[in-house]
Design a protein around this motif. Structure first.
Motif, PDB file in Angstrom:
ATOM      1  N   TYR A  74     -15.866  -2.831  -0.015  1.00  0.00           N
ATOM      2  CA  TYR A  74     -15.403  -2.537   1.334  1.00  0.00           C
ATOM      3  C   TYR A  74     -13.890  -2.368   1.297  1.00  0.00           C
ATOM      4  O   TYR A  74     -13.196  -3.108   0.597  1.00  0.00           O
ATOM      5  CB  TYR A  74     -15.760  -3.661   2.316  1.00  0.00           C
ATOM      6  N   LEU A  75     -13.403  -1.423   2.084  1.00  0.00           N
ATOM      7  CA  LEU A  75     -11.966  -1.170   2.147  1.00  0.00           C
ATOM      8  C   LEU A  75     -11.627  -0.818   3.582  1.00  0.00           C
ATOM      9  O   LEU A  75     -12.118   0.171   4.121  1.00  0.00           O
ATOM     10  CB  LEU A  75     -11.612  -0.022   1.195  1.00  0.00           C
ATOM     11  N   VAL A  76     -10.804  -1.668   4.216  1.00  0.00           N
ATOM     12  CA  VAL A  76     -10.357  -1.418   5.578  1.00  0.00           C
ATOM     13  C   VAL A  76      -8.854  -1.237   5.520  1.00  0.00           C
ATOM     14  O   VAL A  76      -8.144  -2.077   4.959  1.00  0.00           O
ATOM     15  CB  VAL A  76     -10.728  -2.593   6.516  1.00  0.00           C
ATOM     16  N   THR A  77      -8.376  -0.148   6.087  1.00  0.00           N
ATOM     17  CA  THR A  77      -6.957   0.159   5.972  1.00  0.00           C
ATOM     18  C   THR A  77      -6.472   0.924   7.193  1.00  0.00           C
ATOM     19  O   THR A  77      -7.270   1.395   8.008  1.00  0.00           O
ATOM     20  CB  THR A  77      -6.696   0.965   4.689  1.00  0.00           C
ATOM     21  N   GLN A  78      -5.168   1.030   7.302  1.00  0.00           N
ATOM     22  CA  GLN A  78      -4.563   1.733   8.434  1.00  0.00           C
ATOM     23  C   GLN A  78      -4.380   3.206   8.100  1.00  0.00           C
ATOM     24  O   GLN A  78      -4.181   3.592   6.938  1.00  0.00           O
ATOM     25  CB  GLN A  78      -3.193   1.116   8.768  1.00  0.00           C
ATOM     26  N   MET A  79      -4.399   4.007   9.136  1.00  0.00           N
ATOM     27  CA  MET A  79      -4.093   5.430   9.020  1.00  0.00           C
ATOM     28  C   MET A  79      -2.729   5.605   8.352  1.00  0.00           C
ATOM     29  O   MET A  79      -1.798   4.846   8.638  1.00  0.00           O
ATOM     30  CB  MET A  79      -4.032   6.026  10.436  1.00  0.00           C
ATOM     31  N   GLY A  80      -2.633   6.567   7.472  1.00  0.00           N
ATOM     32  CA  GLY A  80      -1.368   6.867   6.820  1.00  0.00           C
ATOM     33  C   GLY A  80      -1.167   6.161   5.482  1.00  0.00           C
ATOM     34  O   GLY A  80      -0.299   6.553   4.689  1.00  0.00           O
ATOM     35  N   ILE A 102      -6.617   8.345  -2.559  1.00  0.00           N
ATOM     36  CA  ILE A 102      -6.547   9.049  -1.276  1.00  0.00           C
ATOM     37  C   ILE A 102      -5.188   8.743  -0.657  1.00  0.00           C
ATOM     38  O   ILE A 102      -4.841   7.583  -0.433  1.00  0.00           O
ATOM     39  CB  ILE A 102      -7.664   8.619  -0.301  1.00  0.00           C
ATOM     40  N   ASN A 103      -4.424   9.806  -0.411  1.00  0.00           N
ATOM     41  CA  ASN A 103      -3.101   9.654   0.205  1.00  0.00           C
ATOM     42  C   ASN A 103      -3.186   9.923   1.697  1.00  0.00           C
ATOM     43  O   ASN A 103      -4.041  10.665   2.167  1.00  0.00           O
ATOM     44  CB  ASN A 103      -2.118  10.641  -0.434  1.00  0.00           C
ATOM     45  N   SER A 104      -2.264   9.305   2.424  1.00  0.00           N
ATOM     46  CA  SER A 104      -2.122   9.568   3.864  1.00  0.00           C
ATOM     47  C   SER A 104      -3.471   9.548   4.572  1.00  0.00           C
ATOM     48  O   SER A 104      -3.901  10.532   5.192  1.00  0.00           O
ATOM     49  CB  SER A 104      -1.453  10.941   4.092  1.00  0.00           C
ATOM     50  N   LEU A 105      -4.133   8.417   4.493  1.00  0.00           N
ATOM     51  CA  LEU A 105      -5.487   8.300   5.034  1.00  0.00           C
ATOM     52  C   LEU A 105      -5.562   8.669   6.500  1.00  0.00           C
ATOM     53  O   LEU A 105      -4.670   8.354   7.296  1.00  0.00           O
ATOM     54  CB  LEU A 105      -6.011   6.883   4.811  1.00  0.00           C
ATOM     55  N   GLU A 106      -6.653   9.364   6.853  1.00  0.00           N
ATOM     56  CA  GLU A 106      -6.900   9.789   8.224  1.00  0.00           C
ATOM     57  C   GLU A 106      -8.191   9.141   8.725  1.00  0.00           C
ATOM     58  O   GLU A 106      -9.032   8.719   7.936  1.00  0.00           O
ATOM     59  CB  GLU A 106      -7.026  11.313   8.286  1.00  0.00           C
ATOM     60  N   LEU A 107      -8.338   9.110  10.056  1.00  0.00           N
ATOM     61  CA  LEU A 107      -9.536   8.499  10.643  1.00  0.00           C
ATOM     62  C   LEU A 107     -10.817   9.144  10.083  1.00  0.00           C
ATOM     63  O   LEU A 107     -11.802   8.463   9.823  1.00  0.00           O
ATOM     64  CB  LEU A 107      -9.514   8.645  12.165  1.00  0.00           C
ATOM     65  N   GLY A 108     -10.760  10.449   9.897  1.00  0.00           N
ATOM     66  CA  GLY A 108     -11.939  11.185   9.428  1.00  0.00           C
ATOM     67  C   GLY A 108     -12.334  10.890   7.988  1.00  0.00           C
ATOM     68  O   GLY A 108     -13.382  11.333   7.529  1.00  0.00           O
ATOM     69  N   GLY A 146     -21.572   2.168  -3.972  1.00  0.00           N
ATOM     70  CA  GLY A 146     -20.853   2.720  -2.824  1.00  0.00           C
ATOM     71  C   GLY A 146     -19.674   1.860  -2.402  1.00  0.00           C
ATOM     72  O   GLY A 146     -19.655   0.648  -2.615  1.00  0.00           O
ATOM     73  N   THR A 147     -18.673   2.528  -1.832  1.00  0.00           N
ATOM     74  CA  THR A 147     -17.517   1.850  -1.237  1.00  0.00           C
ATOM     75  C   THR A 147     -17.409   2.317   0.206  1.00  0.00           C
ATOM     76  O   THR A 147     -17.281   3.517   0.460  1.00  0.00           O
ATOM     77  CB  THR A 147     -16.225   2.200  -1.991  1.00  0.00           C
ATOM     78  N   ARG A 148     -17.494   1.356   1.122  1.00  0.00           N
ATOM     79  CA  ARG A 148     -17.378   1.721   2.541  1.00  0.00           C
ATOM     80  C   ARG A 148     -15.918   1.657   2.931  1.00  0.00           C
ATOM     81  O   ARG A 148     -15.310   0.588   2.932  1.00  0.00           O
ATOM     82  CB  ARG A 148     -18.203   0.778   3.413  1.00  0.00           C
ATOM     83  N   LEU A 149     -15.348   2.824   3.227  1.00  0.00           N
ATOM     84  CA  LEU A 149     -13.944   2.934   3.618  1.00  0.00           C
ATOM     85  C   LEU A 149     -13.867   3.068   5.128  1.00  0.00           C
ATOM     86  O   LEU A 149     -14.516   3.935   5.706  1.00  0.00           O
ATOM     87  CB  LEU A 149     -13.300   4.155   2.953  1.00  0.00           C
TER      88      LEU A 149
END
Lengths: 111, 117
Positions: free
Chosen positions: B10-16, B78-84, B111-114
């Motif tokens: 599991y990976l929870v992160t902020q946009m950007g 993955i750079n500059s993460l977006e909501l999508g 699997g990795t749930r982002l």
């Protein structure tokens, strides 16, 4: 058919029933057709790979057939058990191992 | 022993933010893949590497960059993460896709749930 399509989207059967579902795919430039079984919270697990028109594969109570000329494959489960409940995915295999998956058929077997 | 493993689960992160997902296989396979399970639950190929060389590169934003330090590992940056970008990402491996003519069985990781907030 431009993409890989599976039907039905979901299926509910009683324990002991036999069932089948369909995978349709583009018949041109055919390489291989894969079936996978995907249980909730687990990884997709390979069932069969089929390449020749008329191929039939069997694994226990599960079997599959292939028609490459008309672009379809059937998956059959004989005497469904609750542990057969899963999503069944088919995928068209092409060069370099590219798999194009269908959306899956969700099977629920009720005791 | 797990055949194909991914970290984190599991990976929870902020946009950007910039993040990486790691994949390792101990099957001795030559080919590794990254798939994205989209919002409609389709599994879609993103990239494939054969013995550290890129062989499949689908239409994916260039914020996604795979890296294969050796044939047993394929990481996804993955750079500059977006909501999508929120999705489940699956790694897979197969014996050798270059010569198999589409018949290679692929073995999937868990699997990795982002989740991008």
């Amino acid at each position: 058919i431009l993409n890989v399509e599976q039907s039905p989207q979901s299926l509910h059967v009683q324990e002991g029933d036999s069932t089948n579902f369909t995978c349709s795919f583009p018949s041109s430039n055919f390489y291989a057709l894969h079936w996978y079984r995907w249980e909730t919270a687990k990884s997709p697990e390979a069932l069969f790979v089929m390449t020749l028109n008329g191929d039939e594969k069997k694994k226990g109570r599960i079997s599959a057939t292939l028609n490459t000329k008309e672009g379809y494959s059937y998956l059959y489960i004989k005497g469904s058990q609750p542990e057969d409940s899963a999503t069944y995915l088919c995928a068209r295999g092409t060069s370099y191992g590219k798999l194009t998956f269908g959306q899956g058929t969700i099977l629920t077997v009720h005791p | 022993d797990t055949a194909v493993s991914q970290t984190p689960k599991y990976l929870v992160t902020q946009m950007g933010n910039d993040k990486s997902i790691k994949c390792e296989q101990n099957l001795g396979h030559d080919t590794m893949y990254w798939y994205k399970q989209d919002s409609k639950k389709f599994l879609k190929i993103m990239f494939s590497y054969n013995n550290k060389e890129l062989i499949i590169n689908e239409t994916v934003p260039n914020r996604f960059s795979p890296k294969s330090p050796d044939k047993a590992h394929l990481n996804l940056h993955i750079n500059s993460l977006e909501l999508g970008d929120s999705a489940v990402y699956f790694c897979a491996s197969s014996p050798t896709a270059l010569t198999s003519g589409g018949t290679d069985t692929q073995y999937f990781g868990p699997g990795t749930r982002l989740t991008v907030l």
